[in-house]
Design a protein around this motif. Sequence first.
Motif, mmCIF file in Angstrom:
data_model
loop_
_atom_site.group_PDB
_atom_site.id
_atom_site.type_symbol
_atom_site.label_atom_id
_atom_site.label_comp_id
_atom_site.label_asym_id
_atom_site.label_seq_id
_atom_site.Cartn_x
_atom_site.Cartn_y
_atom_site.Cartn_z
ATOM 1 N N ARG A 150 0.836 -1.279 0.076
ATOM 2 C CA ARG A 150 -0.069 -0.039 0.227
ATOM 3 C C ARG A 150 1.078 1.272 -0.021
ATOM 4 N NH1 ARG A 150 -2.357 -0.119 5.015
ATOM 5 N NH2 ARG A 150 -0.856 1.382 5.640
ATOM 6 N N LYS A 151 0.348 2.206 -0.775
ATOM 7 C CA LYS A 151 1.191 3.662 -0.442
ATOM 8 C C LYS A 151 0.245 4.367 0.433
ATOM 9 C CE LYS A 151 1.488 8.023 -3.169
ATOM 10 N NZ LYS A 151 1.146 8.682 -4.408
ATOM 11 N N GLY A 152 0.870 5.050 1.232
ATOM 12 C CA GLY A 152 0.588 6.045 2.188
ATOM 13 C C GLY A 152 -0.282 5.435 3.406
ATOM 14 N N GLU A 153 -0.986 6.215 3.916
ATOM 15 C CA GLU A 153 -1.654 5.719 4.930
ATOM 16 C C GLU A 153 -3.294 5.761 4.910
ATOM 17 O OE1 GLU A 153 -0.328 5.131 7.922
ATOM 18 O OE2 GLU A 153 1.582 5.540 6.894
ATOM 19 N N GLY A 154 -3.666 5.882 3.718
ATOM 20 C CA GLY A 154 -5.207 5.824 3.454
ATOM 21 C C GLY A 154 -5.543 4.404 3.456
ATOM 22 N N ARG A 155 -7.041 4.030 3.495
ATOM 23 C CA ARG A 155 -7.362 2.952 3.835
ATOM 24 C C ARG A 155 -7.386 2.063 2.503
ATOM 25 N NH1 ARG A 155 -10.741 0.266 7.084
ATOM 26 N NH2 ARG A 155 -12.143 -1.509 6.345
ATOM 27 N N HIS A 156 -6.889 1.176 2.293
ATOM 28 C CA HIS A 156 -6.721 0.296 1.032
ATOM 29 C C HIS A 156 -7.826 -0.623 1.059
ATOM 30 C CE1 HIS A 156 -5.068 -2.651 3.942
ATOM 31 N NE2 HIS A 156 -5.762 -3.642 2.984
ATOM 32 N N THR A 157 -8.236 -1.040 -0.368
ATOM 33 C CA THR A 157 -9.327 -1.787 -0.824
ATOM 34 C C THR A 157 -8.922 -3.013 -0.545
ATOM 35 O OG1 THR A 157 -10.057 -0.143 -2.319
ATOM 36 C CG2 THR A 157 -10.910 -2.403 -2.709
ATOM 37 N N PHE A 158 -9.853 -3.888 0.047
ATOM 38 C CA PHE A 158 -9.771 -5.354 0.285
ATOM 39 C C PHE A 158 -11.001 -5.812 0.421
ATOM 40 C CE2 PHE A 158 -9.288 -9.273 2.895
ATOM 41 C CZ PHE A 158 -8.502 -9.861 1.756
ATOM 42 N N ASN A 159 -11.657 -6.679 -0.717
ATOM 43 C CA ASN A 159 -12.896 -7.169 -0.860
ATOM 44 C C ASN A 159 -12.738 -8.519 -0.192
ATOM 45 O OD1 ASN A 159 -14.156 -4.815 -2.556
ATOM 46 N ND2 ASN A 159 -12.905 -5.739 -3.973
ATOM 47 N N TYR A 160 -12.819 -8.535 1.245
ATOM 48 C CA TYR A 160 -12.807 -9.548 1.832
ATOM 49 C C TYR A 160 -13.889 -10.691 1.855
ATOM 50 C CZ TYR A 160 -13.146 -12.502 6.206
ATOM 51 O OH TYR A 160 -13.257 -13.592 7.269
ATOM 52 N N ASP A 161 -15.072 -10.451 1.738
ATOM 53 C CA ASP A 161 -16.110 -11.512 1.687
ATOM 54 C C ASP A 161 -16.049 -12.019 0.035
ATOM 55 O OD1 ASP A 161 -17.217 -11.035 3.934
ATOM 56 O OD2 ASP A 161 -18.799 -9.409 3.429
ATOM 57 N N GLU A 162 -15.773 -11.357 -0.988
ATOM 58 C CA GLU A 162 -15.567 -11.947 -2.252
ATOM 59 C C GLU A 162 -14.410 -12.897 -1.899
ATOM 60 O OE1 GLU A 162 -16.307 -12.645 -6.212
ATOM 61 O OE2 GLU A 162 -17.083 -10.848 -5.103
ATOM 62 N N MET A 163 -13.297 -12.567 -1.472
ATOM 63 C CA MET A 163 -12.358 -13.493 -1.324
ATOM 64 C C MET A 163 -12.574 -14.711 -0.741
ATOM 65 S SD MET A 163 -9.616 -12.484 -3.260
ATOM 66 C CE MET A 163 -11.029 -11.953 -4.220
ATOM 67 N N LYS A 164 -13.699 -14.455 0.494
ATOM 68 C CA LYS A 164 -13.830 -15.747 1.441
ATOM 69 C C LYS A 164 -15.084 -16.773 0.555
ATOM 70 C CE LYS A 164 -15.742 -16.897 5.939
ATOM 71 N NZ LYS A 164 -16.187 -16.301 7.163
ATOM 72 N N HIS A 165 -16.151 -15.782 0.053
ATOM 73 C CA HIS A 165 -17.168 -16.908 -0.495
ATOM 74 C C HIS A 165 -17.102 -16.798 -2.107
ATOM 75 C CE1 HIS A 165 -18.661 -16.832 3.427
ATOM 76 N NE2 HIS A 165 -18.476 -15.429 3.560
ATOM 77 N N GLY A 166 -16.007 -16.404 -2.937
ATOM 78 C CA GLY A 166 -16.076 -16.449 -4.196
ATOM 79 C C GLY A 166 -16.207 -17.822 -4.843
ATOM 80 N N GLY A 167 -16.043 -17.941 -6.076
ATOM 81 C CA GLY A 167 -16.078 -19.240 -6.689
ATOM 82 C C GLY A 167 -14.724 -19.742 -7.186
ATOM 83 N N TRP A 168 -14.086 -20.383 -6.440
ATOM 84 C CA TRP A 168 -12.618 -20.787 -6.525
ATOM 85 C C TRP A 168 -12.389 -22.120 -6.554
ATOM 86 C CZ3 TRP A 168 -11.178 -15.839 -7.305
ATOM 87 C CH2 TRP A 168 -11.823 -15.040 -6.461
ATOM 88 N N ASP A 169 -13.354 -22.994 -7.520
ATOM 89 C CA ASP A 169 -13.231 -24.162 -7.646
ATOM 90 C C ASP A 169 -12.130 -24.861 -8.187
ATOM 91 O OD1 ASP A 169 -15.947 -24.232 -6.894
ATOM 92 O OD2 ASP A 169 -16.543 -24.515 -8.800
ATOM 93 N N TYR A 170 -11.236 -24.042 -8.938
ATOM 94 C CA TYR A 170 -10.048 -24.614 -9.697
ATOM 95 C C TYR A 170 -9.058 -24.652 -8.494
ATOM 96 C CZ TYR A 170 -9.143 -19.508 -9.493
ATOM 97 O OH TYR A 170 -8.701 -18.237 -9.098
ATOM 98 N N ASP A 171 -8.986 -23.984 -7.434
ATOM 99 C CA ASP A 171 -8.028 -23.986 -6.479
ATOM 100 C C ASP A 171 -8.211 -24.876 -5.427
ATOM 101 O OD1 ASP A 171 -6.220 -23.330 -4.243
ATOM 102 O OD2 ASP A 171 -6.517 -21.135 -4.542
ATOM 103 N N VAL A 172 -7.372 -26.087 -5.378
ATOM 104 C CA VAL A 172 -7.550 -27.059 -4.714
ATOM 105 C C VAL A 172 -7.232 -26.729 -3.035
ATOM 106 C CG1 VAL A 172 -7.072 -28.795 -6.403
ATOM 107 C CG2 VAL A 172 -5.243 -28.052 -5.003
ATOM 108 N N LEU A 173 -6.671 -25.568 -2.709
ATOM 109 C CA LEU A 173 -6.164 -25.358 -1.369
ATOM 110 C C LEU A 173 -7.313 -24.213 -0.686
ATOM 111 C CD1 LEU A 173 -2.690 -24.527 -2.049
ATOM 112 C CD2 LEU A 173 -3.217 -26.587 -1.239
ATOM 113 N N LYS A 174 -8.138 -23.712 -1.651
ATOM 114 C CA LYS A 174 -9.346 -22.951 -1.026
ATOM 115 C C LYS A 174 -10.430 -23.772 -0.396
ATOM 116 C CE LYS A 174 -11.518 -19.181 -0.140
ATOM 117 N NZ LYS A 174 -12.723 -19.865 0.448
ATOM 118 N N ARG A 175 -10.798 -23.574 0.732
ATOM 119 C CA ARG A 175 -11.813 -24.275 1.522
ATOM 120 C C ARG A 175 -12.902 -23.507 1.429
ATOM 121 N NH1 ARG A 175 -9.749 -26.162 7.253
ATOM 122 N NH2 ARG A 175 -12.076 -27.243 7.079
ATOM 123 N N PRO A 176 -14.169 -23.877 0.856
ATOM 124 C CA PRO A 176 -15.369 -23.176 0.830
ATOM 125 C C PRO A 176 -15.609 -22.556 1.958
ATOM 126 C CG PRO A 176 -15.838 -25.235 -0.474
ATOM 127 C CD PRO A 176 -14.480 -25.403 0.024
#
Length: 269
Positions: A150-176
């Motif tokens: 991250r640059k600076g002290e501003g709040r950075h974007t992180f779409n936590y729910d998208e990463m947690k609940h998204g469709g990652w079927d190709y990733d054998v390491l990601k647990r639904p």
Amino acid sequence: MQTGGMMQPYYSCDGVTLYHGDSVECMNAMPAGSVDLIFADPPYNLSNGGFTCQSGRRAPVDKGAWDRSGGIREDFDFHCRWIEACSRLLRDGGTIWISGTYHSIYACGYALQSLGFHILNDICWFKPNAPPNLSTRVFTASHETLIWARKGEGRHTFNYDEMKHGGWDYDVLKRPGKQMRSVWSVPTPKRSEKKEGKHPTQKPLALLQRVILASSYEDDLVLDPFAGSSTTGIAACLLGRRFIGIEKEQTYLDLSVRRFRALLGEDDE
């Protein structure tokens, strides 16, 4: 690249703009603080006369003059120059992703910290279908590292729910339904991603889609200073982000244009 002091796009359509030229020179001509997210895949400096395995056969790793090392000091100075140019373009709280192998990623990480960036994560991109090692003298390389900072002290974007609940079927390491962790299993590019032509260091579309989904919003401006075949731009376009790509090699820039024209349904001129 420039006419009368203004940069002229090599290609522009539907929120996508490509420039032909040196990445630092192009970035220095752009407005400061105008970019939300940067993904950079700089040269790994691997073209040193060695060899690798492609399609089960021995093949040289020499990719061109752009991938040759100038020595530790020259390589580090190069990383400092382009990362400093990126820093000027990013808004406060904007983030940068840098991909690399051990040949380059440690220099990039040190340069980031030297220039005041705050490192958020390092991601291990595990390649389940990586090619074998033919020398039998070292461990088989089956991952690359991505640094997210991250640059600076501003709040950075992180779409936590998208990463947690998204469709990652190709990733054998990601647990639904579980948190996205820092080791990602993403296969190398599909054959369909190379139908318009090949780039020697092309990244899989799935990898760039995850990066962009994680750290930007729709209509954000995404920049890739080493665009190559513009996988970053294809992912950005598919996800409703705007994109600027810079590429020094015209052959790969033309490949990018073919990919965008195929994606956007444009007729060839």
